[in-house]
Design a protein around this motif. Structure first.
Motif, PDB file in Angstrom:
ATOM      1  N   ASP A 285      -3.376  24.666  22.783  1.00 20.19           N
ATOM      2  CA  ASP A 285      -3.038  26.066  23.056  1.00 20.19           C
ATOM      3  C   ASP A 285      -3.500  26.555  24.430  1.00 20.19           C
ATOM      4  OD1 ASP A 285      -1.879  26.296  20.587  1.00 20.19           O
ATOM      5  OD2 ASP A 285      -3.602  27.256  19.640  1.00 20.19           O
TER       6      ASP A 285
ATOM      7  N   TRP B  32       5.881  17.923  24.548  1.00 20.18           N
ATOM      8  CA  TRP B  32       5.331  19.157  24.007  1.00 20.18           C
ATOM      9  C   TRP B  32       3.810  19.034  23.931  1.00 20.18           C
ATOM     10  CZ3 TRP B  32       7.534  23.730  23.116  1.00 20.18           C
ATOM     11  CH2 TRP B  32       6.789  24.680  22.408  1.00 20.18           C
ATOM     12  N   ASN B  33       3.123  20.059  24.432  1.00 20.19           N
ATOM     13  CA  ASN B  33       1.656  20.091  24.361  1.00 20.19           C
ATOM     14  C   ASN B  33       1.245  20.884  23.121  1.00 20.19           C
ATOM     15  OD1 ASN B  33       1.199  18.774  26.865  1.00 20.19           O
ATOM     16  ND2 ASN B  33       1.638  20.667  27.939  1.00 20.19           N
ATOM     17  N   THR B  34       0.359  20.316  22.329  1.00 20.74           N
ATOM     18  CA  THR B  34      -0.148  21.032  21.150  1.00 20.74           C
ATOM     19  C   THR B  34      -1.447  21.767  21.456  1.00 20.74           C
ATOM     20  OG1 THR B  34      -1.257  19.018  20.392  1.00 20.74           O
ATOM     21  CG2 THR B  34       0.956  19.455  19.519  1.00 20.74           C
TER      22      THR B  34
ATOM     23  N   GLY C   2       5.761  31.668  23.573  1.00 24.01           N
ATOM     24  CA  GLY C   2       4.872  31.022  24.533  1.00 24.01           C
ATOM     25  C   GLY C   2       3.892  32.029  25.096  1.00 24.01           C
TER      26      GLY C   2
ATOM     27  N   GLN D  44       3.258  24.969  27.204  1.00 22.49           N
ATOM     28  CA  GLN D  44       3.836  24.286  26.046  1.00 22.49           C
ATOM     29  C   GLN D  44       4.436  22.918  26.367  1.00 22.49           C
ATOM     30  OE1 GLN D  44       6.469  27.559  25.118  1.00 22.49           O
ATOM     31  NE2 GLN D  44       5.423  27.861  23.155  1.00 22.49           N
TER      32      GLN D  44
ATOM     33  N   ASP E 168       6.528  26.765  30.149  1.00 17.50           N
ATOM     34  CA  ASP E 168       5.999  27.553  29.035  1.00 17.50           C
ATOM     35  C   ASP E 168       7.005  28.653  28.707  1.00 17.50           C
ATOM     36  OD1 ASP E 168       3.940  27.967  27.178  1.00 17.50           O
ATOM     37  OD2 ASP E 168       2.950  29.454  28.425  1.00 17.50           O
ATOM     38  N   SER E 169       7.320  28.796  27.462  1.00 14.39           N
ATOM     39  CA  SER E 169       8.239  29.855  27.058  1.00 14.39           C
ATOM     40  C   SER E 169       7.612  31.211  27.340  1.00 14.39           C
ATOM     41  CB  SER E 169       8.562  29.736  25.566  1.00 14.39           C
ATOM     42  OG  SER E 169       9.243  28.535  25.294  1.00 14.39           O
TER      43      SER E 169
END
Length: 170
Positions: A37, A33-35, A65, A41, A58-59
């Motif tokens: 922004d 998971w990427n924090t 997302g 994601q 990415d959602s």
């Protein structure tokens, strides 16, 4: 034939008949998971026999997302469709049927109301494959290949059977 190594398949089948436990394998993918922004994601490095590839995920916006990359279900549906397509092409090759063209359109009817805690309705309502095939075969043979692919495809099996899923904190 059809970009399928039929000889290798036959050798593998022979090996499995004499040593069935060699059919058991584990596929692993770790998703991070990427924090940040500014990035999709999630990201995964997928290793395969000849190398590796990085997949971003990415959602969609409605799921929180930004939709900057394919979403998780895009990868599920693509994997499901690719598995079925490969199984169909393999069945054709093992029956010595030459494919001129093969593509599979996969459609999944989804209901996200359960995801949001609104209902208990199933999330996946249905999955449909539309097979576009041109081959040196009769319609009956193409139907037989379809039925064989539905029986032998691991992706179809996972969709049609309850598979135990566990999650644990490492």
């Amino acid at each position: 034939l059809n970009n399928v190594n039929v000889e290798r398949l036959a050798n593998e089948a022979k090996l499995l008949r004499s040593a069935p436990t060699t059919a058991q394998r584990v596929n692993r993918i770790e998703v991070a998971w990427n924090t940040d922004d500014s990035r999709p994601q999630m990201q995964a490095v997928v290793e395969y026999e000849w190398g590796q590839v990085t997949w971003d995920c990415d959602s969609p916006a409605f799921m929180g997302g930004e939709g900057r990359s394919p979403g998780p279900l895009h990868y599920c549906i693509m994997g499901f469709a690719a598995c079925f397509t490969a199984t169909y092409a393999t069945a054709a090759a093992t029956h010595n049927i030459s494919l001129k063209k093969l593509s599979v359109l996969a459609e999944c009817e989804l209901d996200f109301s359960k995801v949001f805690g609104v209902t208990e309705d199933p999330i996946v309502k249905s999955a449909t494959f539309t097979i576009n095939v041109q081959a040196d075969a009769t319609r009956a043979q193409l139907e037989e290949l379809k039925n064989e692919a539905l029986v032998h495809c691991p992706g179809v099996f996972m969709m049609q059977h309850a598979i135990p899923v566990t999650a644990r904190i490492a």
